[in-house]
Design an enzyme around this catalytic site. Structure first.
Site, PDB file in Angstrom:
ATOM      1  N   HIS A   3     -15.904 -12.294   5.440  1.00  0.00           N
ATOM      2  CA  HIS A   3     -17.201 -12.619   6.042  1.00  0.00           C
ATOM      3  C   HIS A   3     -17.232 -12.488   7.558  1.00  0.00           C
ATOM      4  O   HIS A   3     -18.281 -12.643   8.166  1.00  0.00           O
ATOM      5  CB  HIS A   3     -17.668 -14.028   5.642  1.00  0.00           C
ATOM      6  CG  HIS A   3     -16.909 -15.128   6.342  1.00  0.00           C
ATOM      7  ND1 HIS A   3     -15.723 -15.603   5.866  1.00  0.00           N
ATOM      8  CD2 HIS A   3     -17.161 -15.811   7.486  1.00  0.00           C
ATOM      9  CE1 HIS A   3     -15.273 -16.550   6.675  1.00  0.00           C
ATOM     10  NE2 HIS A   3     -16.119 -16.691   7.673  1.00  0.00           N
TER      11      HIS A   3
HETATM   12  C1  UD1 Z   1     -20.721 -18.644  10.030  1.00  0.00           C
HETATM   13  C2  UD1 Z   1     -19.879 -18.940  11.259  1.00  0.00           C
HETATM   14  C3  UD1 Z   1     -18.432 -18.618  10.969  1.00  0.00           C
HETATM   15  C4  UD1 Z   1     -17.944 -19.305   9.708  1.00  0.00           C
HETATM   16  C5  UD1 Z   1     -18.889 -19.017   8.560  1.00  0.00           C
HETATM   17  C6  UD1 Z   1     -18.496 -19.821   7.352  1.00  0.00           C
HETATM   18  C7  UD1 Z   1     -20.937 -18.594  13.449  1.00  0.00           C
HETATM   19  C8  UD1 Z   1     -21.024 -17.692  14.623  1.00  0.00           C
HETATM   20  N1  UD1 Z   1     -20.282 -18.106  12.389  1.00  0.00           N
HETATM   21  O1  UD1 Z   1     -20.644 -17.241   9.791  1.00  0.00           O
HETATM   22  O2  UD1 Z   1     -17.631 -19.063  12.052  1.00  0.00           O
HETATM   23  O3  UD1 Z   1     -16.674 -18.838   9.404  1.00  0.00           O
HETATM   24  O4  UD1 Z   1     -20.226 -19.371   8.925  1.00  0.00           O
HETATM   25  O5  UD1 Z   1     -18.959 -19.278   6.169  1.00  0.00           O
HETATM   26  O6  UD1 Z   1     -21.438 -19.675  13.487  1.00  0.00           O
HETATM   27  N2  UD1 Z   1     -26.863 -15.965   4.897  1.00  0.00           N
HETATM   28  C9  UD1 Z   1     -27.510 -16.171   3.695  1.00  0.00           C
HETATM   29  N3  UD1 Z   1     -27.595 -17.434   3.214  1.00  0.00           N
HETATM   30  C10 UD1 Z   1     -27.091 -18.511   3.864  1.00  0.00           C
HETATM   31  C11 UD1 Z   1     -26.431 -18.295   5.087  1.00  0.00           C
HETATM   32  C12 UD1 Z   1     -26.339 -17.015   5.588  1.00  0.00           C
HETATM   33  O7  UD1 Z   1     -27.999 -15.227   3.057  1.00  0.00           O
HETATM   34  O8  UD1 Z   1     -27.186 -19.638   3.345  1.00  0.00           O
HETATM   35  C13 UD1 Z   1     -26.716 -14.572   5.394  1.00  0.00           C
HETATM   36  C14 UD1 Z   1     -27.812 -14.163   6.360  1.00  0.00           C
HETATM   37  O9  UD1 Z   1     -28.082 -12.819   6.143  1.00  0.00           O
HETATM   38  C15 UD1 Z   1     -27.131 -14.326   7.722  1.00  0.00           C
HETATM   39  C16 UD1 Z   1     -25.678 -13.989   7.405  1.00  0.00           C
HETATM   40  O10 UD1 Z   1     -25.466 -14.465   6.089  1.00  0.00           O
HETATM   41  O11 UD1 Z   1     -27.667 -13.494   8.692  1.00  0.00           O
HETATM   42  C17 UD1 Z   1     -24.684 -14.635   8.350  1.00  0.00           C
HETATM   43  O12 UD1 Z   1     -24.861 -16.051   8.406  1.00  0.00           O
HETATM   44  P1  UD1 Z   1     -24.461 -16.881   9.728  1.00  0.00           P
HETATM   45  O13 UD1 Z   1     -24.598 -18.322   9.463  1.00  0.00           O
HETATM   46  O14 UD1 Z   1     -25.154 -16.335  10.913  1.00  0.00           O
HETATM   47  O15 UD1 Z   1     -22.959 -16.511   9.954  1.00  0.00           O
HETATM   48  P2  UD1 Z   1     -21.737 -16.506   8.920  1.00  0.00           P
HETATM   49  O16 UD1 Z   1     -21.254 -15.118   8.794  1.00  0.00           O
HETATM   50  O17 UD1 Z   1     -22.082 -17.269   7.707  1.00  0.00           O
HETATM   51  N1  UDP Z   2     -14.898 -21.677   0.135  1.00  0.00           N
HETATM   52  C1  UDP Z   2     -15.525 -22.037  -1.065  1.00  0.00           C
HETATM   53  N2  UDP Z   2     -16.111 -21.052  -1.801  1.00  0.00           N
HETATM   54  C2  UDP Z   2     -16.109 -19.746  -1.432  1.00  0.00           C
HETATM   55  C3  UDP Z   2     -15.462 -19.387  -0.232  1.00  0.00           C
HETATM   56  C4  UDP Z   2     -14.877 -20.380   0.545  1.00  0.00           C
HETATM   57  O1  UDP Z   2     -15.523 -23.205  -1.435  1.00  0.00           O
HETATM   58  O2  UDP Z   2     -16.655 -18.908  -2.176  1.00  0.00           O
HETATM   59  C5  UDP Z   2     -14.273 -22.727   0.962  1.00  0.00           C
HETATM   60  C6  UDP Z   2     -12.797 -22.512   1.198  1.00  0.00           C
HETATM   61  O3  UDP Z   2     -12.026 -23.098   0.157  1.00  0.00           O
HETATM   62  C7  UDP Z   2     -12.591 -23.229   2.525  1.00  0.00           C
HETATM   63  C8  UDP Z   2     -13.903 -22.987   3.248  1.00  0.00           C
HETATM   64  O4  UDP Z   2     -14.858 -22.682   2.243  1.00  0.00           O
HETATM   65  O5  UDP Z   2     -12.429 -24.618   2.337  1.00  0.00           O
HETATM   66  C9  UDP Z   2     -13.759 -21.840   4.187  1.00  0.00           C
HETATM   67  O6  UDP Z   2     -15.002 -21.448   4.640  1.00  0.00           O
HETATM   68  P1  UDP Z   2     -15.337 -20.003   5.176  1.00  0.00           P
HETATM   69  O7  UDP Z   2     -14.330 -19.031   4.690  1.00  0.00           O
HETATM   70  O8  UDP Z   2     -16.752 -19.750   4.864  1.00  0.00           O
HETATM   71  O9  UDP Z   2     -15.270 -20.188   6.760  1.00  0.00           O
HETATM   72  P2  UDP Z   2     -14.077 -20.229   7.820  1.00  0.00           P
HETATM   73  O10 UDP Z   2     -13.052 -21.175   7.348  1.00  0.00           O
HETATM   74  O11 UDP Z   2     -13.581 -18.835   7.979  1.00  0.00           O
HETATM   75  O12 UDP Z   2     -14.755 -20.685   9.065  1.00  0.00           O
END
Ligand code: UD1
Ligand code: UDP
Length: 357
Positions: A203
């Protein structure tokens, strides 16, 4: 004490769960969900499974560009803080919700506690790195998961208010792994056997938004002759479609693309996988705690202790490197866990309990 805890993205619900439970024994906690994540699979399911109380506020910020999303959060968090007047604001990790929460609080002269302080990848192209550095520099209490995190802060001149407490995600894992083994049906549902599959998540912006990186990862995982379970974050779904790689994933006989799974299913998948391929921060640590080898699809990591211990290999995105590392999985004996004993939330709650209102 009145405490406002600010969460918004998937890993933050997991980090907040064990601490929130402890804080509520002695303090009044206002839980603020920025709404950064809003799909059921990325948000609601964690509140259910981890028994996190319903947020007092959901700011419904949603998705958007870095500035737009952070700016909206800043405005909306400020409104809530002005109304609730907490004595302390707690933020977690390194997302835009972390930075916005800390910035809103510090400008209102409210003390800020940062849980998971001191982490550094030293890659300023990651939005998370900017969020970490800025949040650390405006926090009053910095709760570090490891000695290395404490040292990272020292190098930046931050020494006051720094506490080595261990990792709250380890607390969450210890609290939930048995429940996962007992209750999760994910192995049966997906027809999996122990050690008979690899687990993949992607991601990170650098891997999803750049064609070369995503194409390269897809090339690698579709050419490996092993079953791969891929719970796909909405961000990678969007970009796989955008880059025309979605069909290739769907048609690969070894690759099972599924919806993101809940925490309990994920813990069990991590425990039973032969190895984990990921760019997730949290999953690198969980792999380490569960003694499952991890290949990290990045050039660097802020969880460098897992690499030093030999359980995590930085493979980047090149298919040859990924294949090579898979043929050479290592299972070293683990030394002392650098992330503590699973008592981080207890220690944080004790330190907060000693603060004056
Ligand atoms: C965010 C965090 C990242 C973290 C991740 C955990 C920032 C800069 N990034 O990244 O550090 O590791 O969350 O998962 O804060 N979207 C959906 N549904 C949702 C949420 C998001 O469809 O419920 C899609 C949207 O198209 C959105 C994209 O995912 O534009 C990215 O979501 P965003 O929250 O901006 O960043 P993450 O990649 O989730
Ligand atoms: N996780 C989850 N389901 C998923 C992917 C991740 O429960 O499909 C959990 C994972 O076990 C961990 C946390 O989400 O506890 C990690 O989140 P993510 O990878 O979104 O973000 P990051 O840690 O990179 O910020």
């Amino acid at each position: 004490m009145r405490i406002a805890s600010i969460v918004g993205a998937r890993p933050q619900f997991i980090k907040a769960a064990p601490l929130s439970k402890r804080l509520r024994r002695e303090h009044r906690e206002v839980l603020i969900h920025t709404g950064q994540h809003y799909d059921r699979e990325l948000s609601h399911i964690f509140f259910e499974q981890l028994k996190i109380p319903r947020p007092d506020y959901n700011l419904k910020v949603g998705s958007g560009g870095q500035g737009e999303q952070t700016g909206k959060m800043l405005m909306r968090v400020e409104e809530v803080l002005l109304k609730e007047k907490p004595d302390l604001v707690i933020v977690y990790g390194d997302t835009n919700s972390t930075l916005a929460g800390a910035l809103a609080a510090v400008k209102l002269h409210i003390r800020v506690a940062h849980v998971e302080a001191g982490l550094r990848s030293y890659n300023r192209r990651m939005p998370e790195e900017i969020n970490r550095v800025l949040t650390d520099h405006i926090s009053d209490l910095l709760f570090c998961p490891s000695q290395r995190a404490v040292e990272n802060l020292q190098r930046e001149g931050i020494e006051e208010g720094v506490y080595l407490v261990g990792d709250v995600m380890f607390d969450a894992l210890l609290e939930n792994i048995e429940v996962a083994c007992r209750e999760s049906q994910v192995m049966e549902r997906l027809g999996l056997s122990e050690g008979g599959f690899l687990l993949l998540t992607i991601h990170r912006q650098e891997n999803t938004d750049r064609f070369e990186n995503l194409n390269s990862i897809v090339g690698a995982v579709t050419s490996i002759e092993k079953k791969i379970i891929f719970p796909a974050h909405p961000r990678v779904r969007k970009w796989l479609r955008h880059w025309g790689l979605w069909e290739r994933c769907q048609n690969a006989p070894n690759l099972m693309v599924i919806e993101p799974v809940g925490y309990l299913d994920m813990l069990l998948l991590e425990e039973k996988a032969e190895a984990i391929l990921t760019d997730s921060g949290g999953m690198q640590k969980e792999a380490y705690f569960l003694k499952t080898p991890c290949l990290t699809l990045r050039q660097e990591t802020e969880w460098s202790e897992t690499v030093d211990d030999g359980w995590n290999t930085l493979v980047g995105t090149q298919p040859e490197k990924i294949r090579e590392a898979l043929c050479d999985l290592s299972f070293p004996t683990q030394g002392k866990n650098p992330y503590g004993e699973g008592e981080a939330s207890k220690k944080i709650a004790e330190i907060i309990g000693r603060l004056e209102n």
